[in-house]
Design a protein around this motif. Structure first.
Motif, PDB file in Angstrom:
ATOM      1  N   UNK A 137      32.681  30.785  43.926  1.00 21.25           N
ATOM      2  CA  UNK A 137      32.275  32.180  43.730  1.00 21.25           C
ATOM      3  C   UNK A 137      32.228  32.521  42.249  1.00 21.25           C
ATOM      4  N   UNK A 138      31.300  33.373  41.891  1.00 21.67           N
ATOM      5  CA  UNK A 138      31.270  33.911  40.537  1.00 21.67           C
ATOM      6  C   UNK A 138      31.898  35.300  40.555  1.00 21.67           C
ATOM      7  N   UNK A 139      32.502  35.652  39.441  1.00 19.20           N
ATOM      8  CA  UNK A 139      33.201  36.923  39.283  1.00 19.20           C
ATOM      9  C   UNK A 139      32.872  37.464  37.904  1.00 19.20           C
ATOM     10  N   UNK A 140      32.814  38.769  37.758  1.00 20.96           N
ATOM     11  CA  UNK A 140      32.573  39.384  36.456  1.00 20.96           C
ATOM     12  C   UNK A 140      33.887  39.941  35.936  1.00 20.96           C
ATOM     13  N   UNK A 141      34.285  39.460  34.770  1.00 23.12           N
ATOM     14  CA  UNK A 141      35.495  39.957  34.118  1.00 23.12           C
ATOM     15  C   UNK A 141      35.080  40.982  33.078  1.00 23.12           C
ATOM     16  N   UNK A 196      40.892  37.768  42.000  1.00 22.73           N
ATOM     17  CA  UNK A 196      39.944  38.346  42.963  1.00 22.73           C
ATOM     18  C   UNK A 196      39.749  37.434  44.171  1.00 22.73           C
ATOM     19  N   UNK A 197      39.672  36.126  43.932  1.00 21.47           N
ATOM     20  CA  UNK A 197      39.479  35.188  45.038  1.00 21.47           C
ATOM     21  C   UNK A 197      40.675  35.196  45.967  1.00 21.47           C
ATOM     22  N   UNK A 198      41.867  35.198  45.404  1.00 21.10           N
ATOM     23  CA  UNK A 198      43.075  35.189  46.217  1.00 21.10           C
ATOM     24  C   UNK A 198      43.204  36.431  47.084  1.00 21.10           C
ATOM     25  N   UNK A 199      42.742  37.564  46.557  1.00 23.75           N
ATOM     26  CA  UNK A 199      42.832  38.822  47.300  1.00 23.75           C
ATOM     27  C   UNK A 199      41.627  39.048  48.212  1.00 23.75           C
ATOM     28  N   UNK A 231      28.349  31.317  45.794  1.00 23.59           N
ATOM     29  CA  UNK A 231      27.164  30.489  45.562  1.00 23.59           C
ATOM     30  C   UNK A 231      27.214  29.222  46.417  1.00 23.59           C
ATOM     31  N   UNK A 232      28.409  28.921  46.949  1.00 28.58           N
ATOM     32  CA  UNK A 232      28.579  27.869  47.967  1.00 28.58           C
ATOM     33  C   UNK A 232      29.706  28.337  48.875  1.00 28.58           C
TER      34      UNK A 232
END
Length: 198
Positions: free
Chosen positions: A43-47, A103-106, A113-114
């Motif tokens: 996953x992509x995330x915006x910081x 963010x991924x953990x929560x 994207x996959x």
């Protein structure tokens, strides 16, 4: 699809030239080659914590690589930026990598994207089959309330970019020509300028 407590998560802060989906996935796969682990969810995330927002990446592995330190170093080289294992409290970890892991953990955010099942989806797929065959947990429509029999046109490449929201992997769709649904994020948004697509 809330995060498993036993999942192996890594985070990274890719260089600007590695954030496009294809480049990012190629870098991740290159780094993990031969490690005994694969990236099942990326996953992509915006910081936005810095003056200029940066992209971070979260990666859920199928298991712990045989040589975790060497594989993390390979990932950092492939991303041209730092990489860190989940649960690490390293003060040197860049903001985007830390944001991605949190963010991924929560399950609060992240653009997948996959994801499990994504490689097997192409063409037109009923909503119910999409949910049954992939990690997508819900399909939400803009101006339409999708039901299980509605068909989502994923295109010839199966381009789907669901996002985490409230702990669930959610695909946002809209009504398209011919009565089918199409993902809100399409593969080639510039195609419409030539008379086709979105």
């Amino acid at each position: 699809m809330t995060a498993s407590l036993t999942a192996v998560w890594w985070g990274g802060a890719p260089a600007a030239d590695r954030v496009a989906d294809a480049h990012l996935l190629a870098a991740v796969d290159e780094a993990l080659a031969g490690s005994g682990a694969a990236a099942e969810l990326v996953c992509t995330h915006v910081d936005g914590s810095a003056p200029a927002p940066r992209v971070g990446v979260s990666i859920r592995l199928t298991g712990e690589p045989a040589g975790p330190a060497a594989t993390r170093s390979a990932l950092a080289r492939a991303l041209a930026g730092p990489a860190v294992a989940g649960g690490t409290h390293d003060a040197d970890v860049a903001g985007p990598a830390r944001t991605a892991l949190v963010e991924a953990g929560a399950g609060d955010a992240g653009r997948a994207v996959r994801f499990p099942g994504s490689a097997s989806v192409t063409g037109r797929v009923p909503v119910a089959d999409l949910i049954a065959a992939t990690a997508i947990e819900q399909v939400v429509g803009i101006g339409v309330e999708p039901v299980g029999t509605d068909v989502v046109d994923t295109g010839p490449n199966g381009f789907l970019r669901p996002r985490f929201s409230g702990g669930r992997l959610t695909l946002l769709v809209e009504r398209a020509a011919g009565g089918v649904l199409q993902p809100f994020e399409i593969e080639d948004p510039h195609q419409c300028c030539e008379g086709g697509g979105h």
